[in-house]
Write an enzyme that holds these catalytic residues in place. Structure first.
Site, mmCIF file in Angstrom:
data_model
loop_
_atom_site.group_PDB
_atom_site.id
_atom_site.type_symbol
_atom_site.label_atom_id
_atom_site.label_comp_id
_atom_site.label_asym_id
_atom_site.label_seq_id
_atom_site.Cartn_x
_atom_site.Cartn_y
_atom_site.Cartn_z
ATOM 1 C CG ASP A 110 44.601 39.160 38.484
ATOM 2 O OD1 ASP A 110 43.624 38.447 38.191
ATOM 3 O OD2 ASP A 110 44.498 40.322 38.937
ATOM 4 C CG ASP A 112 39.180 41.602 35.378
ATOM 5 O OD1 ASP A 112 38.511 42.447 34.777
ATOM 6 O OD2 ASP A 112 39.123 40.379 35.147
ATOM 7 C CG ASP A 303 44.596 43.592 41.026
ATOM 8 O OD1 ASP A 303 44.253 42.463 40.632
ATOM 9 O OD2 ASP A 303 43.887 44.606 40.892
HETATM 10 MG MG LIG Z 1 42.836 41.306 39.652
#
Ligand SMILES: [Mg+2]
Length: 322
Positions: A110, A112, A303
């Site tokens: 991922d 960000d 996340d």
């Molecule tokens: Mg993220």
């Protein structure tokens, strides 16, 4: 890869279902109704019906739950309990190495909050030089893909590594490396997948409407991610979140082929097609020659709530949380 905590879970062998309901910033069970500041629906919602008002309330409650500033002593307890159930991958490195023997590791990342920090201005979510070098080193040894909700071109501009696969717009825009080794078995063709291509004119139209509709709210930002849109709440005063969400809903309700979801201080608008980060990962694995294969060990590091779609189809999941 950073100083954030890294947690490992194995979905194929007794995957703890609580993982699928964790709040990205605060691992633990989903928030209960009323756990966060209640939205006075009758007073705030002016131009929409009760069903839409309830939907907005649910989205905002979920978005508040994703906000680190909302962490309470109760959620700290949930965090501690969650950590006990999900061991640190850094403490289980030998076990991961043992699992990988005889298998091709494929790495999915991922962007960000994983490779970059979460910042107020999404245009400034830069990754560090050290992080870029770590990703570059990873790609020297393993096929590596960046999977993001952002526009693919924008993610590439942040990462600047042409040897990677990129899956932007929540996996709806996939591109193979433009240089370096070709990972696909028996083919020299680039991978390219855009399952929501027919939605481009609609997305462009909705983008214009949202920019116009939300410009009266200070801090509101609409990001065009090509195949999906993001309305960022990070710089908007929380007392105006309901108003902003109402404006977003007033636009999207005219487009039943689009759906509204929430992330970390963001509402996202995307095509109502059955395609998410999990589908993107399956597509990439198949393109790499590992469809239904036992000789591959996919590892995903993410996340965000949207990463959970990917967690469902992978062997090892590494979750970053602050
Ligand atoms: Mg993220």
């Amino acid at each position: 890869m950073t100083n954030q905590n890294v947690i490992m879970s194995d979905p194929r062998s007794g995957f703890d279902s609580s993982l699928l309901s964790f709040s990205p910033a605060v691992p633990g069970p989903l928030p209960q109704p009323g756990r966060f500041i209640a939205v006075p629906a009758k007073k705030s919602f002016k131009n929409i019906d009760s069903a839409d008002a309830a939907r907005i309330t649910a989205l905002l409650d979920s978005m508040r739950a994703s906000s680190p500033t909302r962490r309470s002593s109760e959620t700290h307890e949930n965090l501690k309990s969650w950590i006990v159930r999900h061991p640190s991958a850094l403490d289980m490195f030998d076990e991961i190495i043992a699992l990988s023997k005889g298998k091709q590791i494929v790495v999915f990342l991922d962007y960000d909050g994983t490779l970059s920090p979460i910042v107020d201005d999404p245009e400034k979510a830069f990754m560090t030089t050290e992080m870029r070098e770590a990703v570059r080193d990873t790609a020297k040894y393993f096929p590596t893909a960046i999977v993001s909700g952002r526009c693919r071109a924008k993610v590439f501009n942040f990462v600047k590594l042409s040897e990677l696969y990129y899956a932007g717009s929540h996996g709806m825009d996939i591109k193979a490396p433009v240089k370096g080794r070709n990972y696909k078995k028996g083919s020299n063709q680039s991978v390219l997948c855009q399952p929501a291509k027919d939605f481009l004119p609609m997305i462009a139209k909705v983008y214009k409407s949202l920019v116009e509709k939300t410009k009266s709210i200070p801090g509101a930002k609409v990001e065009n991610n090509k195949f999906c849109l993001s309305v960022h709440f990070r710089r908007v005063e929380e007392k105006r979140w309901t108003e902003l969400a109402e404006q977003v809903k007033s636009v999207t309700k005219e487009y039943p082929k689009l759906r509204l979801t929430q992330g970390r201080k963001v509402l996202e608008i995307r095509p109502s097609i059955k395609w998410n980060k999990g589908n993107a990962l399956e597509f990439l694995l198949e393109s790499l020659g590992y469809a239904n294969s036992n000789d591959v060990l996919p590892i995903y590091i993410g996340d965000d709530r949207t990463d959970e779609d990917a967690f469902k189809v992978l062997s090892i999941v590494l979750i970053f949380f602050n």
